[in-house]
Motif scaffolding. Structure first.
Motif, PDB file in Angstrom:
ATOM      1  N   VAL A  55      16.554  -2.024   5.408  1.00 56.41           N
ATOM      2  CA  VAL A  55      15.649  -2.678   6.358  1.00 56.41           C
ATOM      3  C   VAL A  55      14.411  -1.803   6.570  1.00 56.41           C
ATOM      4  N   SER A  56      14.624  -0.504   6.701  1.00 59.62           N
ATOM      5  CA  SER A  56      13.494   0.421   6.879  1.00 59.62           C
ATOM      6  C   SER A  56      12.516   0.331   5.719  1.00 59.62           C
ATOM      7  N   ALA A  57      13.043   0.320   4.500  1.00 53.92           N
ATOM      8  CA  ALA A  57      12.174   0.246   3.326  1.00 53.92           C
ATOM      9  C   ALA A  57      11.371  -1.053   3.334  1.00 53.92           C
ATOM     10  N   ALA A  58      12.027  -2.162   3.647  1.00 54.97           N
ATOM     11  CA  ALA A  58      11.336  -3.452   3.661  1.00 54.97           C
ATOM     12  C   ALA A  58      10.239  -3.485   4.725  1.00 54.97           C
ATOM     13  N   LEU A  59      10.527  -2.977   5.912  1.00 52.17           N
ATOM     14  CA  LEU A  59       9.532  -2.978   6.991  1.00 52.17           C
ATOM     15  C   LEU A  59       8.345  -2.081   6.652  1.00 52.17           C
ATOM     16  N   CYS A  60       8.637  -0.901   6.118  1.00 50.87           N
ATOM     17  CA  CYS A  60       7.561   0.023   5.749  1.00 50.87           C
ATOM     18  C   CYS A  60       6.676  -0.578   4.660  1.00 50.87           C
ATOM     19  N   LEU A  61       7.300  -1.167   3.658  1.00 49.06           N
ATOM     20  CA  LEU A  61       6.529  -1.736   2.555  1.00 49.06           C
ATOM     21  C   LEU A  61       5.690  -2.929   3.016  1.00 49.06           C
ATOM     22  N   HIS A  62       6.253  -3.738   3.877  1.00 50.87           N
ATOM     23  CA  HIS A  62       5.477  -4.875   4.397  1.00 50.87           C
ATOM     24  C   HIS A  62       4.228  -4.379   5.114  1.00 50.87           C
ATOM     25  N   THR A  63       4.394  -3.359   5.936  1.00 49.76           N
ATOM     26  CA  THR A  63       3.261  -2.808   6.682  1.00 49.76           C
ATOM     27  C   THR A  63       2.203  -2.240   5.751  1.00 49.76           C
ATOM     28  N   LEU A  64       2.629  -1.408   4.794  1.00 47.33           N
ATOM     29  CA  LEU A  64       1.677  -0.704   3.940  1.00 47.33           C
ATOM     30  C   LEU A  64       1.036  -1.621   2.908  1.00 47.33           C
ATOM     31  N   VAL A  65       1.820  -2.511   2.310  1.00 48.17           N
ATOM     32  CA  VAL A  65       1.260  -3.408   1.295  1.00 48.17           C
ATOM     33  C   VAL A  65       0.289  -4.403   1.924  1.00 48.17           C
ATOM     34  N   SER A  66       0.615  -4.880   3.104  1.00 48.60           N
ATOM     35  CA  SER A  66      -0.309  -5.782   3.803  1.00 48.60           C
ATOM     36  C   SER A  66      -1.636  -5.083   4.061  1.00 48.60           C
ATOM     37  N   LYS A  67      -1.564  -3.824   4.506  1.00 51.38           N
ATOM     38  CA  LYS A  67      -2.779  -3.048   4.754  1.00 51.38           C
ATOM     39  C   LYS A  67      -3.535  -2.795   3.443  1.00 51.38           C
ATOM     40  N   LEU A  68      -2.789  -2.520   2.380  1.00 47.84           N
ATOM     41  CA  LEU A  68      -3.395  -2.242   1.074  1.00 47.84           C
ATOM     42  C   LEU A  68      -4.168  -3.447   0.555  1.00 47.84           C
ATOM     43  N   HIS A  69      -3.587  -4.634   0.684  1.00 46.60           N
ATOM     44  CA  HIS A  69      -4.226  -5.850   0.191  1.00 46.60           C
ATOM     45  C   HIS A  69      -5.479  -6.211   0.985  1.00 46.60           C
ATOM     46  N   ARG A  70      -5.549  -5.744   2.201  1.00 45.74           N
ATOM     47  CA  ARG A  70      -6.741  -6.021   3.025  1.00 45.74           C
ATOM     48  C   ARG A  70      -7.836  -4.968   2.824  1.00 45.74           C
ATOM     49  N   SER A  71      -7.517  -3.921   2.101  1.00 47.19           N
ATOM     50  CA  SER A  71      -8.432  -2.793   1.949  1.00 47.19           C
ATOM     51  C   SER A  71      -9.311  -2.938   0.705  1.00 47.19           C
ATOM     52  N   PRO A  72     -10.360  -2.117   0.604  1.00 45.79           N
ATOM     53  CA  PRO A  72     -11.195  -2.118  -0.605  1.00 45.79           C
ATOM     54  C   PRO A  72     -10.657  -1.184  -1.692  1.00 45.79           C
ATOM     55  N   ILE A  73      -9.491  -0.630  -1.484  1.00 49.35           N
ATOM     56  CA  ILE A  73      -8.898   0.331  -2.431  1.00 49.35           C
ATOM     57  C   ILE A  73      -8.584  -0.362  -3.760  1.00 49.35           C
ATOM     58  N   ALA A  74      -8.852   0.325  -4.856  1.00 52.40           N
ATOM     59  CA  ALA A  74      -8.513  -0.189  -6.190  1.00 52.40           C
ATOM     60  C   ALA A  74      -7.027   0.100  -6.462  1.00 52.40           C
ATOM     61  N   TRP A  75      -6.179  -0.769  -5.950  1.00 54.83           N
ATOM     62  CA  TRP A  75      -4.736  -0.516  -5.960  1.00 54.83           C
ATOM     63  C   TRP A  75      -4.008  -1.154  -7.140  1.00 54.83           C
ATOM     64  N   GLN A  76      -4.685  -2.038  -7.865  1.00 53.06           N
ATOM     65  CA  GLN A  76      -3.999  -2.740  -8.952  1.00 53.06           C
ATOM     66  C   GLN A  76      -3.826  -1.851 -10.175  1.00 53.06           C
ATOM     67  N   LEU A  77      -2.914  -2.253 -11.064  1.00 52.45           N
ATOM     68  CA  LEU A  77      -2.650  -1.500 -12.277  1.00 52.45           C
ATOM     69  C   LEU A  77      -3.829  -1.598 -13.232  1.00 52.45           C
ATOM     70  N   SER A  78      -4.005  -0.571 -14.056  1.00 53.12           N
ATOM     71  CA  SER A  78      -5.023  -0.619 -15.098  1.00 53.12           C
ATOM     72  C   SER A  78      -4.593  -1.614 -16.173  1.00 53.12           C
ATOM     73  N   GLU A  79      -5.519  -1.985 -17.033  1.00 48.60           N
ATOM     74  CA  GLU A  79      -5.202  -2.934 -18.102  1.00 48.60           C
ATOM     75  C   GLU A  79      -4.101  -2.396 -19.008  1.00 48.60           C
ATOM     76  N   SER A  80      -4.173  -1.115 -19.351  1.00 51.90           N
ATOM     77  CA  SER A  80      -3.146  -0.539 -20.229  1.00 51.90           C
ATOM     78  C   SER A  80      -1.779  -0.496 -19.544  1.00 51.90           C
ATOM     79  N   GLU A  81      -1.763  -0.221 -18.238  1.00 52.91           N
ATOM     80  CA  GLU A  81      -0.498  -0.224 -17.500  1.00 52.91           C
ATOM     81  C   GLU A  81       0.090  -1.634 -17.462  1.00 52.91           C
ATOM     82  N   GLN A  82      -0.762  -2.611 -17.229  1.00 52.55           N
ATOM     83  CA  GLN A  82      -0.293  -3.997 -17.201  1.00 52.55           C
ATOM     84  C   GLN A  82       0.306  -4.392 -18.549  1.00 52.55           C
ATOM     85  N   GLU A  83      -0.348  -4.015 -19.630  1.00 53.13           N
ATOM     86  CA  GLU A  83       0.153  -4.360 -20.953  1.00 53.13           C
ATOM     87  C   GLU A  83       1.508  -3.714 -21.220  1.00 53.13           C
ATOM     88  N   ALA A  84       1.659  -2.439 -20.849  1.00 53.25           N
ATOM     89  CA  ALA A  84       2.926  -1.738 -21.077  1.00 53.25           C
ATOM     90  C   ALA A  84       4.066  -2.389 -20.296  1.00 53.25           C
TER      91      ALA A  84
END
Length: 222
Positions: free
Chosen positions: A167-196
């Motif tokens: 439960v702790s992991a799920a709550l922490c991830l929900h909080t941080l990922v929600s914040k990450l998606h709202r941010s201008p941070i380049a958080w997505q995988l690179s093209e090479s990472e996506q391909e791998a």
């Protein structure tokens, strides 16, 4: 070559599955990762993997000092097939080995514990970070606490001191990922990472993928 191989293997999965891969990979991230230290209950271990998959966390670091990490497939629901799992079980101190590896990769070590005043809600996510979770009964070890770049807790308002680890992991991830998606941070995988990762997902979806890949390379040579 990776793109060609992905296109070739894609012919061996359904169109719906291939579209799902493209949809999911867009939300995968390595900006946030998880480390689990000596988790011994298969139900909890599996539930954490399921949460990581649901929130787009690609990498999970598993420290095995006293307890081997086992997965309950009924709880994980196949999520482990879509994640990159890194196990640390060869050193005298596997915890130190994991921390050293993560810091070399540029991750801040953030330990979760109820014994701090720092809320997960206020955690700075501008730089890559790894959330450490300890054992079900004892929490994080002193080794993690001393090496950590920060400590965080989930705000609680009842008599119980802490949540179950899954439960702790799920709550922490929900909080941080929600914040990450709202941010201008380049958080997505690179093209090479996506391909791998797409290649691994395809291999995990096909019967005897090694034979199909062998055929692909033979055709390339012809």
């Amino acid at each position: 070559m990776s793109k060609e191989l992905i296109a070739y293997l894609s012919a061996f999965v359904s169109e719906n599955r291939r579209k799902k891969f493209d949809e999911v990979i867009r939300y995968r991230t390595r900006h946030i990762t998880i480390a689990l230290e000596d988790i011994y209950q298969p139900h909890n271990a599996s539930a954490v993997l399921r949460s990581c998959d649901c929130f787009g966390i690609q990498d999970v670091h598993i420290i095995e000092n006293r307890n081997a990490y086992t997965v309950n497939p009924d709880v994980a629901l196949g999520s482990f097939k879509w994640l990159s799992l890194y196990k640390y079980n060869q050193e005298e101190s596997n915890t130190a080995s994991c921390i050293r590896h993560l810091k070399q990769k540029g991750y801040r070590i953030i330990a979760t514990t109820p014994h701090t005043d720092n809320s997960i809600d206020d955690l700075d996510i501008s730089a890559p970070l790894c959330l450490f979770f300890g054992t079900e009964l004892e929490g994080i070890t002193d080794e993690v606490r001393q090496a950590a770049d920060g400590l965080v807790k989930i705000p609680m308002f009842g008599f119980t001191e802490s949540f179950n680890i899954s439960v702790s992991a799920a709550l922490c991830l929900h909080t941080l990922v929600s914040k990450l998606h709202r941010s201008p941070i380049a958080w997505q995988l690179s093209e090479s990472e996506q391909e791998a990762i797409l290649l691994e997902w395809l291999r995990n979806s096909i019967a005897k993928p090694e034979l199909i890949e062998k055929e692909f390379y033979q055709r390339k040579k012809a």
